[in-house]
Write a protein that holds these residues in place. Structure first.
Motif, short mmCIF file in Angstrom:
data_model
loop_
_atom_site.label_atom_id
_atom_site.label_comp_id
_atom_site.label_asym_id
_atom_site.label_seq_id
_atom_site.Cartn_x
_atom_site.Cartn_y
_atom_site.Cartn_z
N ILE A 68 0.83 -1.20 0.00
CA ILE A 68 0.00 0.00 0.00
C ILE A 68 0.87 1.25 0.00
O ILE A 68 0.56 2.24 -0.69
N SER A 69 1.97 1.22 0.75
CA SER A 69 2.87 2.38 0.79
C SER A 69 3.41 2.70 -0.60
O SER A 69 3.43 3.87 -1.02
N ARG A 70 3.83 1.68 -1.32
CA ARG A 70 4.35 1.90 -2.67
C ARG A 70 3.24 2.33 -3.63
O ARG A 70 3.43 3.22 -4.47
N ASP A 98 0.69 6.13 -7.24
CA ASP A 98 -0.61 6.37 -7.88
C ASP A 98 -1.61 7.05 -6.96
O ASP A 98 -2.82 7.01 -7.19
N GLY A 99 -1.10 7.72 -5.91
CA GLY A 99 -1.99 8.33 -4.92
C GLY A 99 -2.95 9.35 -5.49
O GLY A 99 -4.08 9.48 -5.03
N ALA A 100 -2.52 10.10 -6.51
CA ALA A 100 -3.38 11.15 -7.08
C ALA A 100 -4.65 10.59 -7.69
O ALA A 100 -5.67 11.28 -7.75
N ASN A 101 -4.61 9.33 -8.13
CA ASN A 101 -5.79 8.72 -8.76
C ASN A 101 -6.63 7.90 -7.79
O ASN A 101 -7.68 7.36 -8.18
N LEU A 102 -6.19 7.78 -6.54
CA LEU A 102 -6.93 7.00 -5.56
C LEU A 102 -7.83 7.93 -4.73
O LEU A 102 -7.37 8.60 -3.82
N TYR A 103 -9.10 7.97 -5.09
CA TYR A 103 -10.03 8.82 -4.35
C TYR A 103 -10.28 8.27 -2.95
O TYR A 103 -10.38 9.00 -1.99
N PHE A 155 -8.18 -5.78 11.40
CA PHE A 155 -7.33 -4.69 10.95
C PHE A 155 -8.13 -3.85 9.95
O PHE A 155 -8.56 -4.35 8.91
N VAL A 156 -8.39 -2.59 10.31
CA VAL A 156 -9.18 -1.70 9.46
C VAL A 156 -8.24 -0.67 8.84
O VAL A 156 -7.51 0.02 9.56
N PHE A 157 -8.24 -0.59 7.51
CA PHE A 157 -7.43 0.45 6.86
C PHE A 157 -8.32 1.32 6.00
O PHE A 157 -9.32 0.87 5.43
N GLN A 158 -7.97 2.61 5.95
CA GLN A 158 -8.71 3.59 5.16
C GLN A 158 -7.72 4.59 4.62
O GLN A 158 -6.71 4.89 5.26
N GLY A 159 -8.01 5.13 3.43
CA GLY A 159 -7.12 6.13 2.88
C GLY A 159 -7.81 7.02 1.87
O GLY A 159 -8.84 6.65 1.29
N VAL A 160 -7.25 8.20 1.69
CA VAL A 160 -7.69 9.16 0.68
C VAL A 160 -6.43 9.69 0.01
O VAL A 160 -5.59 10.31 0.68
N GLY A 161 -6.27 9.44 -1.28
CA GLY A 161 -5.06 9.90 -1.95
C GLY A 161 -3.83 9.31 -1.28
O GLY A 161 -3.69 8.10 -1.13
N MET A 162 -2.93 10.20 -0.83
CA MET A 162 -1.70 9.74 -0.19
C MET A 162 -1.80 9.70 1.33
O MET A 162 -0.81 9.43 2.01
N LEU A 163 -2.98 9.98 1.87
CA LEU A 163 -3.19 9.90 3.32
C LEU A 163 -3.74 8.53 3.66
O LEU A 163 -4.81 8.14 3.19
N PHE A 164 -3.00 7.78 4.46
CA PHE A 164 -3.36 6.41 4.78
C PHE A 164 -3.36 6.20 6.28
O PHE A 164 -2.51 6.73 7.01
N LEU A 219 -8.31 2.85 -12.71
CA LEU A 219 -7.77 1.79 -11.87
C LEU A 219 -7.52 0.51 -12.68
O LEU A 219 -8.29 0.18 -13.59
N LYS A 220 -6.46 -0.19 -12.33
CA LYS A 220 -6.13 -1.47 -12.97
C LYS A 220 -6.64 -2.60 -12.06
O LYS A 220 -5.91 -3.10 -11.19
N GLY A 221 -7.89 -2.96 -12.28
CA GLY A 221 -8.56 -3.90 -11.39
C GLY A 221 -7.88 -5.24 -11.21
O GLY A 221 -7.57 -5.64 -10.07
N PRO A 222 -7.61 -5.98 -12.27
CA PRO A 222 -6.98 -7.30 -12.11
C PRO A 222 -5.63 -7.22 -11.39
O PRO A 222 -5.30 -8.10 -10.58
N TRP A 223 -4.85 -6.18 -11.67
CA TRP A 223 -3.54 -6.02 -11.03
C TRP A 223 -3.70 -5.76 -9.54
O TRP A 223 -2.97 -6.34 -8.72
N LEU A 224 -4.66 -4.90 -9.15
CA LEU A 224 -4.88 -4.62 -7.74
C LEU A 224 -5.29 -5.88 -6.98
O LEU A 224 -4.81 -6.16 -5.88
#
Length: 397
Positions: free
Chosen positions: A258-260, A265-270, A285-294, A322-327
């Motif tokens: 997730i860090s990488r 690609d943080g700018a495209n992750l709403y 374990f609950v994770f949430q993020g917006v852009g580059m804030l994780f 988004l590249k679905g299969p890769w994610l």
């Protein structure tokens, strides 16, 4: 705060705001606050095919009804909203109000429309207020975003329809930026009250039973609002990718990935979020993020009830191109292999800055592949998060 009289219409509060603004956090605050003395039916809406927010809602909250609808509430599942509201009305003795949390990609107009076009809904419910949560760090970029022809900017619509705007995450912006944001909000919606907050902490008395919604105000800026043939288009470059897998994850591998991902690609992750089972841990374990804030952590009080072998981990990413299969492939690569190279009692070498002789004391200890006892005078214990030679290798004969 007075409860609803049994003969009166049921008040409905709509929580809206762009992805990651803090809507679910606000909902949790309302549900866990006992000062209002109310019981709620909650309608939870998510954009992806797999829901995550209902898993993030506090498990200690005893609400009578939670309805979850996946798909955009303002278009593909709008009919489902009417059906859900009618079904809930049969249980009105169990709650005092309804809270609808829309997906962050929803235009509030069709949701609000529902309470004025459908005659049955008009008789059952009254729209009390539209509360819009905006993210102080990202809202200016969202409001300024240019959309393809015919596609509305959802963030602009969410602000325009708001009776109250919660300017959230004020700790992530300076005073100059906050003042500029408030000025822009006032340009779009002069009558909306703006409340600054952090972590979506606002007193429920500011949000519930306030009778704030004014149909005349909406008609002033959108005269065709009550026409039931309006079209609504989403930006086709925005999509969701979701994945549900049975198995337990290696926390270190997940965090590194997730860090990488957000760096590249943080700018495209709403928005991205998930509820995960980490090998060796009983808490979710609950994770949430917006852009580059994780942000990710083990959720206090949220313990798996299923046996470790039966647990499922889910994630949802929402963003552009988004590249679905890769994610999905990357997520699955973070699953733990049940076949570790070493077992308890094996002699190994652990990398603690330099290689030190040790003995395996435990496998899958607190989310780590191994706990190793270094063969020094103090019998120091260290952890190898992943079963790779960079961290741990076979001991010398």
């Amino acid at each position: 705060m007075a409860k609803r009289k049994m003969s009166s219409k049921i008040p409905v509060t709509v929580l809206t705001g762009f992805l990651g603004s803090g809507k679910t956090t606000l909902l949790n605050h309302i549900l866990s606050d006992s000062s209002h003395g109310m019981k709620f039916a909650v309608i939870e809406n998510e954009f992806g095919e797999i829901g995550v927010d209902e898993k993030i809602l506090l498990e200690t909250v005893d609400e009578e009804v939670v309805e979850v609808m996946n798909g955009c509430i303002c278009c593909t599942v709008r009919g489902d909203l009417v059906e859900a509201l009618k079904k809930l009305h049969k249980k009105i003795n169990k709650f005092d109000g309804v809270i609808i949390e829309t997906t962050g990609l929803a235009d509030p107009a069709p949701v609000v429309q529902t309470f004025f076009i459908d005659e049955d809904i008009q008789e059952m419910y009254s729209l009390d207020a539209v509360i819009t949560v905006v993210d102080a760090k990202n809202i200016r970029e969202r409001l300024a975003e240019e959309k393809p022809e015919g596609v509305e900017n959802e963030s602009v619509e969410q602000v325009c329809f708001a009776d109250k705007v919660l300017l959230n995450k004020t700790d992530l912006a300076d005073e100059k930026a906050l003042t500029e944001i408030e000025g822009k909000i006032k340009q779009l919606n002069p009558s909306a009250q703006i409340i600054r907050c952090q972590y979506s902490k606002v007193s429920p008395k500011e949000l519930l039973n306030i009778e704030a919604f004014n149909l005349k105000r909406v008609l002033d800026f959108e005269p065709d609002f009550l026409a039931d043939d309006q079209e609504h288009q989403h930006d086709q470059s925005v999509s969701s990718v979701s994945c549900r897998v049975k198995g337990n994850l290696n926390q270190e591998m997940l965090m590194r990935w997730i860090s990488r991902l957000i760096q590249e690609d943080g700018a495209n992750l709403y928005r991205y979020k998930g509820v995960l089972s980490v090998k060796g841990m009983n808490e979710k374990f609950v994770f949430q993020g917006v852009g580059m804030l994780f942000d990710g952590a083990f959720a206090s009080g949220q313990v798996w009830t299923e046996p470790e072998a039966e647990r499922e981990s889910v994630f949802v990413f929402i963003g552009k191109n988004l590249k679905g299969p890769w994610l999905k492939e990357c997520f699955k690569k973070c699953l733990v292999s049940e076949n570790l190279r070493f077992k308890v009692g094996d002699k190994v070498q652990a990398n603690v800055g330099q290689w030190k002789d040790g003995i395996i004391k435990a496998c899958w200890d607190e989310g780590n592949a191994y706990r190793v006892e270094i063969q020094d005078a103090k019998k120091t214990n260290v952890w190898a998060p992943i079963d790779v030679d960079d961290y741990i290798r076979a001991g010398q004969a």
